[in-house]
Design a protein around this motif. Structure first.
Motif, PDB file in Angstrom:
ATOM      1  N   ASP A  84       0.992  -1.510   0.092  1.00 20.67           N
ATOM      2  CA  ASP A  84       0.057  -0.179  -0.469  1.00 20.67           C
ATOM      3  C   ASP A  84       0.822   1.364  -0.288  1.00 20.67           C
ATOM      4  O   ASP A  84       2.215   1.508   0.293  1.00 20.67           O
ATOM      5  CB  ASP A  84      -0.966  -0.251   1.044  1.00 20.67           C
ATOM      6  N   ALA A  85       0.011   2.365  -0.357  1.00 25.86           N
ATOM      7  CA  ALA A  85       0.819   3.633  -0.298  1.00 25.86           C
ATOM      8  C   ALA A  85       0.174   4.615  -0.290  1.00 25.86           C
ATOM      9  O   ALA A  85      -1.010   4.504  -0.709  1.00 25.86           O
ATOM     10  CB  ALA A  85       2.240   3.363  -1.687  1.00 25.86           C
ATOM     11  N   GLY A  86       0.254   5.649   0.324  1.00 27.44           N
ATOM     12  CA  GLY A  86      -0.815   6.763   0.985  1.00 27.44           C
ATOM     13  C   GLY A  86      -0.422   7.300   1.044  1.00 27.44           C
ATOM     14  O   GLY A  86       1.482   8.236   1.457  1.00 27.44           O
ATOM     15  N   LEU A  87      -0.824   8.808   1.508  1.00 22.63           N
ATOM     16  CA  LEU A  87      -0.491   9.795   2.593  1.00 22.63           C
ATOM     17  C   LEU A  87      -1.272  10.240   4.009  1.00 22.63           C
ATOM     18  O   LEU A  87      -2.388   9.846   4.101  1.00 22.63           O
ATOM     19  CB  LEU A  87      -0.687  11.504   2.157  1.00 22.63           C
ATOM     20  N   THR A  88      -0.200  10.432   5.259  1.00 25.18           N
ATOM     21  CA  THR A  88      -1.568  10.819   6.449  1.00 25.18           C
ATOM     22  C   THR A  88      -1.331  12.937   6.399  1.00 25.18           C
ATOM     23  O   THR A  88      -1.957  13.055   5.385  1.00 25.18           O
ATOM     24  CB  THR A  88       0.101  11.211   7.225  1.00 25.18           C
ATOM     25  N   ALA A  89      -2.462  12.514   7.029  1.00 23.21           N
ATOM     26  CA  ALA A  89      -3.180  13.648   7.431  1.00 23.21           C
ATOM     27  C   ALA A  89      -2.423  15.036   7.284  1.00 23.21           C
ATOM     28  O   ALA A  89      -2.899  16.411   6.837  1.00 23.21           O
ATOM     29  CB  ALA A  89      -4.572  13.346   8.413  1.00 23.21           C
ATOM     30  N   ASP A  90      -1.347  14.813   7.631  1.00 22.90           N
ATOM     31  CA  ASP A  90      -0.364  15.951   8.104  1.00 22.90           C
ATOM     32  C   ASP A  90       0.485  16.095   6.618  1.00 22.90           C
ATOM     33  O   ASP A  90       1.566  16.442   6.985  1.00 22.90           O
ATOM     34  CB  ASP A  90       0.923  16.272   9.270  1.00 22.90           C
ATOM     35  N   GLY A  91       0.428  15.434   5.863  1.00 21.49           N
ATOM     36  CA  GLY A  91       1.289  14.851   4.458  1.00 21.49           C
ATOM     37  C   GLY A  91       2.570  14.357   4.140  1.00 21.49           C
ATOM     38  O   GLY A  91       3.085  13.822   3.428  1.00 21.49           O
ATOM     39  N   THR A  92       2.410  13.021   5.619  1.00 22.89           N
ATOM     40  CA  THR A  92       3.753  12.443   5.107  1.00 22.89           C
ATOM     41  C   THR A  92       2.975  11.467   4.540  1.00 22.89           C
ATOM     42  O   THR A  92       2.581  10.720   4.195  1.00 22.89           O
ATOM     43  CB  THR A  92       3.854  12.038   6.800  1.00 22.89           C
ATOM     44  N   ARG A  93       4.184  11.159   3.543  1.00 26.60           N
ATOM     45  CA  ARG A  93       3.983   9.985   2.434  1.00 26.60           C
ATOM     46  C   ARG A  93       4.235   8.812   3.095  1.00 26.60           C
ATOM     47  O   ARG A  93       5.553   8.597   4.192  1.00 26.60           O
ATOM     48  CB  ARG A  93       4.755  10.012   1.803  1.00 26.60           C
ATOM     49  N   TYR A  94       3.737   7.742   3.146  1.00 28.83           N
ATOM     50  CA  TYR A  94       4.156   6.086   3.777  1.00 28.83           C
ATOM     51  C   TYR A  94       4.182   5.093   2.958  1.00 28.83           C
ATOM     52  O   TYR A  94       3.422   5.158   1.959  1.00 28.83           O
ATOM     53  CB  TYR A  94       3.208   5.930   5.259  1.00 28.83           C
ATOM     54  N   LEU A  95       4.840   4.285   3.241  1.00 29.99           N
ATOM     55  CA  LEU A  95       4.567   3.643   2.003  1.00 29.99           C
ATOM     56  C   LEU A  95       4.839   2.004   2.916  1.00 29.99           C
ATOM     57  O   LEU A  95       4.847   1.855   4.309  1.00 29.99           O
ATOM     58  CB  LEU A  95       6.297   2.575   1.528  1.00 29.99           C
TER      59      LEU A  95
END
Length: 925
Positions: free
Chosen positions: A154-165
Motif C-alpha cells: 500500500d502507499a498513501g498520505l497521512t493527514a499531515d502530508g507524510t508519505r508512507y509505504l
C-alpha cells in the motif's frame, strides 16, 4: 461482474499517455485528448480516470501543509505509536535513515492477522500532479510480485502530508552479514546473489529501476531466500529531473547511498538500468572480497565521489590481499579465495563496474547468466573469446563425461583389436582397426570448439555423430558395425537418446543372433536395454516379448541370477502396474525383490529398485502400511550401498510422506535431501528439479504459500533449462495447479493448454499427464463460471482415465469431485449428490488413514446432503465433518479463513443454488 486487472503492458501504455497529456500546454490539452481518443479508444477510459484523479488531487491540495517526519529517536517518534494508516496500526520503530523511519505494523481491520513494515517518508512539498504521480506509481509498484522482492502492499498520505509505504515484512538478516555468519564459500554466495539479480531483472522488465541497491536493502531469511527491499522507493521520491542527485558531493541525499552510487548518479546524468548493474557489481564485490572497489573511502563523501568518477576500481584479488580477514568468514584460505575469484569472476565484476554505462552488462539478466556460466564451467561473455579459453572450459565442465567416453572408446578399440586376432589375414585386421580408429577420430575431433562451433558439446551429441559415422564408415563390414553398435547404443541409451539407441541396439542384437552369440552376457544386456526402451516409448507388447525371451534364455543357460535376468522380472512388474494390473504387478515385483536379494544381495541397486517399485504398486492398491514397509526395507538395504542409492531411497520416502498428506514431515525430509541431491547429481538434474517441485507442494499444502512460490520458481527455472523430456511440462502442471488454487486462471490456463498439447503429442506413457492437465483446464472453466464447458472436459478426462487405469485409481477421485461441482452449478445439489457420493467413496477407498483429503471429501459430500435436504441430521453431519477438517488444518497459517467458508456452507438452505466459488476454495486446502 468480475473486473479483470489491466495487464502490465496496458498500464505502461496508459501511463505513457498520461505523461503525453500532462506535458502538453494547458491550451492544447483538449486537442491532445481528442487525438488520444482516436488513436487509443480502448485505453481512453482508463486515461480519463487517471486524469480525473489528478485533478481531484490538485483540488484537494493535500500537501499544502506538509510536515516533516519526526526524527528516529524514540521520544520524538512516540506520538506515531498506535497510529492507523488504512488497515495498518503502527507498533514500534525498527529503523531509520535519510528517507525517514521504518515501523513494524500489524493488521488492524480484523480481517486477518498480519505484519508489515511501514516506511514513513520525510515529507517534501509536492504539487497536485506530483501527488497523483506518487499514487499512480505506488499502485504500479504494488504489482511487482516476485519471490525475491518484498512486495509493496500500500502507499498513501497521512493527514499531515507524510508519505508512507506499506511493505511486506521480511524477518531476515542483511545479505553480507548472513553470508559471513555462515561462512559461506564463493559458490554459495554467487547462488544467493543470483536470486537478487533475478528480482532486479524482473523489476526492470516492468520499467522500474531501484537506484539504491546495497546489502542493507537485501535481507536473507532463515531458509536462505533473498528478499529485496525498497524496490522503486527512489523512483517514487525523485523528481523527473533528478536534480537532487547532484548534491551527493556535499552529503548523501535521501534514497542514495554513496558507496553504491554509479558514476552517472554522481554527475547527475540520466539513470537507467545500467545504474542498478553498477550497484550490483559493488554488492558482488563486497560479497566475494569483504571490501569495496575503492580503497580510500575514509576521506569523506566528496573524496569517495571523485574516486567513483575518476579512479579505476581495485581487482578482487587485490582487495582480498588487502583484507586478509575475509578468508576466515568464507571458510577458506586466502590463497584458495584468490584462486577462486581470479579470472572469470574478476572479469565479470570489472565489467559490471565500468565507468561508462554502455560498457557494462546491457541487462542484469546478462550479469546473472555470466555467473551461471561461470558456475557451469562454461565460457563467460565478459572474457575475451579464444580457443585456449574455450577448450579449457570444455575440459572443466566435461571431466567425467570425457573420461567415461574415452574409457569406453579405448575398450572398444581394444575389443575390436582382440577380435581381429581371430582373422587370418593381417591386412584385413589392419583395415578393420583403421576403420574403427577413423570413427573415433571423428568423434574426438568434434570435442574441439573450433570444429563444433561452440564451447560446450554435449556428450550425447558426440555419441550421435559417432553412431552416424560408424554406420557410414563400417557399412561394408556388418559384423564390425554390429560390434561397435553395442557400446555406442548402451551409451546413447544412458544419455537419453532413445531413437538412436534403439537403432544401434537392434543392429547389435541382430549381429549377436547372426554370429550365434545368443547365450552370452552381451546378448542379455542388449535384450534388457531394448525391452526397457520399448516399454518407455509405449511399445509395451514388444517389450514383453523381449523380456519373456530374455528370461527364457537366462533359465536355459543357467543365468537366472544375473542382473539382466532380475531386472527383466522387475520391468515386467512395472509394465503390469502401468497397465492397471496392480495385484499381478505386486506379486511380480515381490518375486523380483526376493530374487535380487538372494542372488545379488540386499544392497544391490536392483533389489532396492524392486522394493521401490513394489511400494508404488502397494500404494496404488491402497495398501499403505505395506508400502511404507517396502520403502523402509529399501532404506535399510542402502546402508551398505553407494550413497546415491541411499539418496534415491530417501527421496522415495519423502514422496511417500507427501502422498500420505504428511506435508510437514515431507518438507522436513526434503530440505536436507535437496542439498545432497544438488551436490551429488547437480543443480539441473531431474531429481533436483522434482525434489524442489515436491518441496513446493509440501509448503503449499501446509499453507506456506510464500515458501511454496520460491521453491516452485526455483524448480521451474531449472526445468526450463533442462534437456530431459517432459520435465518442464510436469513442473508447469504443478505451477498451474497452484495458480488455480489461488484463483489465478489468467496464469494457469496458457500453461495447461501448452502442457496438454505437449503430452497429447507424446507416447502412451504421456497419457496420464495429459488427462491431469485436461482436468485442471476443466477446473479453470469452473472458476470462470463455465460449468457446461467444464463438464464436457471432465467427461472426456474420465473416459480416458478409465481406459488408462480401469475403475480404481488415485487420479480418478479429483476428476469425479470436479464433475460433481459442475453438475451442482448446473442443476443443483440434489442432482449432484450421487456424484459427490461417488467421488467421496473413491477417495476414502484409496487415500490412507490420516490424509487431510479424507476430511475434505467428507465435507464436500456432507454439504451436498445438507443443501439437498436441510434436516438436523444432515446439519449435524456437516458440522462434524467441518469440525474434523478444521482440526486437520489447525496448524496452517491460513487456517482462520476456513471458518468463513464453514459458516457459508452451513448457511445454505435445501433449495440453495451455490456458486462453485466456495467449493473450489475448499479444494485449495
Amino acid at each position: 461482474m468480475a473486473i479483470t486487472a489491466p495487464s502490465t503492458q496496458a498500464w505502461r501504455e496508459v501511463m505513457a499517455l498520461f505523461d503525453r497529456w500532462a506535458d502538453a500546454d494547458e491550451g492544447t490539452r483538449a486537442a491532445e485528448l481528442k487525438r488520444i481518443e482516436a488513436e487509443h479508444p480502448t485505453l481512453y477510459p482508463r486515461l480519463m480516470a487517471m486524469i480525473e484523479a489528478d485533478r481531484a488531487a490538485e483540488a484537494r491540495d493535500f500537501l499544502a501543509e506538509a510536515a516533516q517526519v519526526p526524527a528516529a529517536e524514540p521520544e520524538a517518534a512516540s506520538h506515531w505509536t498506535g497510529t492507523r494508516l488504512g488497515a495498518w496500526a503502527l507498533r514500534e520503530p525498527v529503523g531509520s535513515g535519510g528517507m525517514g523511519q521504518v515501523w513494524l505494523a500489524t493488521r488492524s481491520d480484523g480481517l486477518y492477522a498480519g505484519r508489515a513494515a511501514v516506511k514513513l517518508l520525510h515529507a517534501t512539498r509536492m504539487d497536485a500532479q506530483a501527488q497523483a504521480r506518487f499514487a499512480r506509481e505506488g499502485e504500479f509498484l504494488a504489482r511487482l510480485t516476485h519471490p525475491h522482492i518484498a512486495q509493496l502492499l500500500d502507499a498513501g498520505l497521512t493527514a499531515d502530508g507524510t508519505r508512507y509505504l506499506v511493505l511486506e515484512y521480511v524477518p531476515g538478516v542483511r545479505i553480507d552479514h548472513w553470508c559471513d555468519a555462515r561462512k559461506l564459500g564463493i559458490e554459495a554466495r554467487l547462488k544467493l546473489f543470483m536470486q537478487v539479480c533475478e528480482a532486479v531483472a524482473f523489476a526492470h522488465s516492468h520499467l522500474v529501476v531501484h537506484r539504491d541497491l546495497k546489502p542493507a536493502n537485501i535481507l536473507v531469511t532463515d531458509e536462505g531466500h533473498a528478499k529485496l527491499l525498497d524496490f522503486g522507493v527512489a523512483k517514487l521520491l525523485a523528481g523527473d529531473d533528478d536534480a537532487e542527485l547532484t548534491e551527493l558531493t556535499r552529503a548523501a541525499p535521501a534514497g542514495l547511498t554513496p558507496e553504491y552510487a554509479a558514476p552517472e548518479q554522481i554527475e547527475g546524468q540520466p539513470i537507467t538500468t545500467a545504474t542498478d548493474v553498477y550497484a550490483l557489481g559493488v554488492v558482488l564485490f563486497g560479497l566475494l572480497s569483504g571490501a569495496r572497489p575503492y580503497a580510500n573511502t575514509s576521506r569523506g563523501v566528496a573524496a569517495l565521489a571523485r574516486a567513483i568518477v575518476e579512479e579505476p576500481p581495485r581487482s578482487l584479488t587485490q582487495a582480498l590481499r588487502e583484507s586478509p580477514d575475509a578468508s576466515a568468514s568464507r571458510g577458506a584460505t586466502l590463497a584458495s579465495l584468490q584462486q577462486a575469484v581470479r579470472g572469470d569472476l574478476e572479469t565479470i565484476v570489472a565489467k559490471a563496474l565500468k565507468k561508462a554505462p554502455e560498457e557494462r552488462y546491457a541487462t542484469v539478466q546478462e550479469l546473472r547468466d555470466d555467473l551461471q556460466r561461470h558456475l557451469d564451467h562454461q565460457p563467460v561473455s565478459a572474457q575475451v573469446d579464444t580457443f585456449g579459453y574455450r577448450a579449457r572450459k570444455f575440459a572443466q565442465r566435461n571431466r567425467v563425461q570425457v573420461a567415461a567416453l574415452a574409457g569406453v572408446m579405448l575398450s572398444l578399440v581394444l575389443g575390436i583389436t582382440a577380435t581381429a586376432w581371430q582373422w587370418r589375414s593381417a591386412v584385413h585386421e589392419a583395415d578393420r582397426t583403421k576403420a574403427v580408429i577413423k570413427v573415433l577420430t571423428h568423434i574426438f575431433t568434434d570435442l574441439s570448439p573450433e570444429e563444433s562451433g561452440k564451447a560446450q558439446v554435449p556428450v550425447v551429441e558426440l555419441l550421435r555423430k559417432g553412431w552416424s559415422q560408424a554406420k557410414q564408415e563400417l557399412q561394408s563390414d556388418p559384423a564390425l558395425r554390429g560390434e561397435v553398435a553395442r557400446p555406442l547404443g548402451l551409451m546413447l541409451q544412458s544419455s537419453g537418446d532413445m531413437a538412436n539407441a534403439l537403432e544401434a541396439l537392434t543392429i547389435s542384437r541382430q549381429h549377436l543372433v547372426d554370429s550365434g552369440q545368443t547365450s552370452t552376457p552381451q546378448y542379455l544386456q542388449v535384450m534388457q536395454s531394448l525391452a526397457y526402451m520399448k516399454s518407455r516409448i509405449g511399445q509395451t507388447e514388444e517389450a514383453k516379448v523381449l523380456l519373456a525371451e530374455l528370461i527364457d534364455v537366462a533359465q536355459r543357460t543357467g543365468r537366472s541370477s544375473t542382473v539382466e535376468a532380475v531386472n527383466a522380472q522387475i520391468e515386467l512388474g512395472e509394465i503390469l502396474r502401468r497397465e492397471g494390473k496392480l495385484a499381478d504387478a505386486q506379486q511380480q515385483l515381490a518375486k523380483a525383490a526376493t530374487l535380487a536379494a538372494r542372488h545379488l544381495g540386499a544392497a544391490h541397486p536392483s533389489h532396492i529398485h524392486a522394493l521401490q517399485e513394489q511400494a508404488v504398486a502397494l500404494r496404488e492398491l491402497g495398501r499403505w502400511p505395506e508400502a511404507r514397509q517396502a520403502l523402509a526395507s529399501a532404506v535399510q538395504s542402502v546402508a551398505s550401498a553407494k550413497p546415491v542409492h541411499g539418496l534415491l531411497a530417501r527421496y522415495d520416502l519423502a514422496m511417500f510422506e507427501l502422498d500420505l498428506g504428511q506435508y510437514r514431515e515431507a518438507v522436513k525430509q526434503l530440505l536436507p535431501l535437496i542439498d545432497e541431491l544438488r551436490k551429488y547429481y547437480g543443480e539441473g538434474d531431474t531429481y533436483t528439479i522434482y525434489s524442489l517441485a515436491s518441496l513446493a507442494i509440501g509448503h503449499f499444502h501446509g499453507g506456506e504459500h510464500g515458501k511454496a512460490a520460491v521453491a516452485l520458481d526455483d524448480a521451474l527455472q531449472r526445468a526450463i533449462r533442462s534437456s530431459e523430456p517432459d520435465v518442464r511440462q510436469i513442473v508447469q502442471t504443478i505451477a498451474a495447479r497452484h495458480a488455480l488454487r489461488r484463483d489465478d486462471c489468467f496464469l494457469a490456463e496458457p500453461l495447461l493448454r501448452a502442457n496438454l498439447a505437449h503430452f497429447e503429442s507424446g507416447d502412451g506413457a504421456s497419457r496420464p499427464f495429459a488427462e491431469r492437465n485436461r482436468m485442471l483446464l476443466a477446473e479453470c472453466e469452473l472458476r470462470r463460471g463455465r460449468a457446461t464447458a467444464a463438464r464436457a472436459l471432465l467427461d472426456v478426462t474420465l473416459k480416458h482415465q478409465h481406459e488408462i487405469y480401469g475403475p480404481r485409481h488415485a487420479d480418478l477421485w479429483p476428476t469425479l469431485m470436479l464433475k460433481a461441482i459442475a453438475i451442482d452449478a448446473e442443476q443443483g445439489a440434489a442432482v449432484a449428490s450421487p456424484s459427490y457420493d461417488a467421488a467421496c467413496a473413491m477417495a476414502l477407498a484409496l487415500l490412507p488413514e490420516g490424509h487431510p483429503d479424507r476430511r475434505k471429501v467428507q465435507v464436500m459430500r456432507d454439504q451436498a446432503h445438507w443443501r439437498s435436504q436441510a434436516t438436523p441430521q444432515h446439519r449435524a453431519a456437516l458440522l462434524a465433518s467441518l469440525r474434523a477438517y478444521g482440526e486437520v488444518l489447525a496448524q496452517r497459517p491460513d487456517a482462520q479463513t476456513f471458518s468463513v467458508l464453514s459458516k457459508e456452507l452451513l448457511e445454505q438452505g435445501p433449495t440453495a443454488r451455490l456458486s462453485p466459488s466456495p467449493l473450489l476454495a475448499l479444494m485449495a486446502y
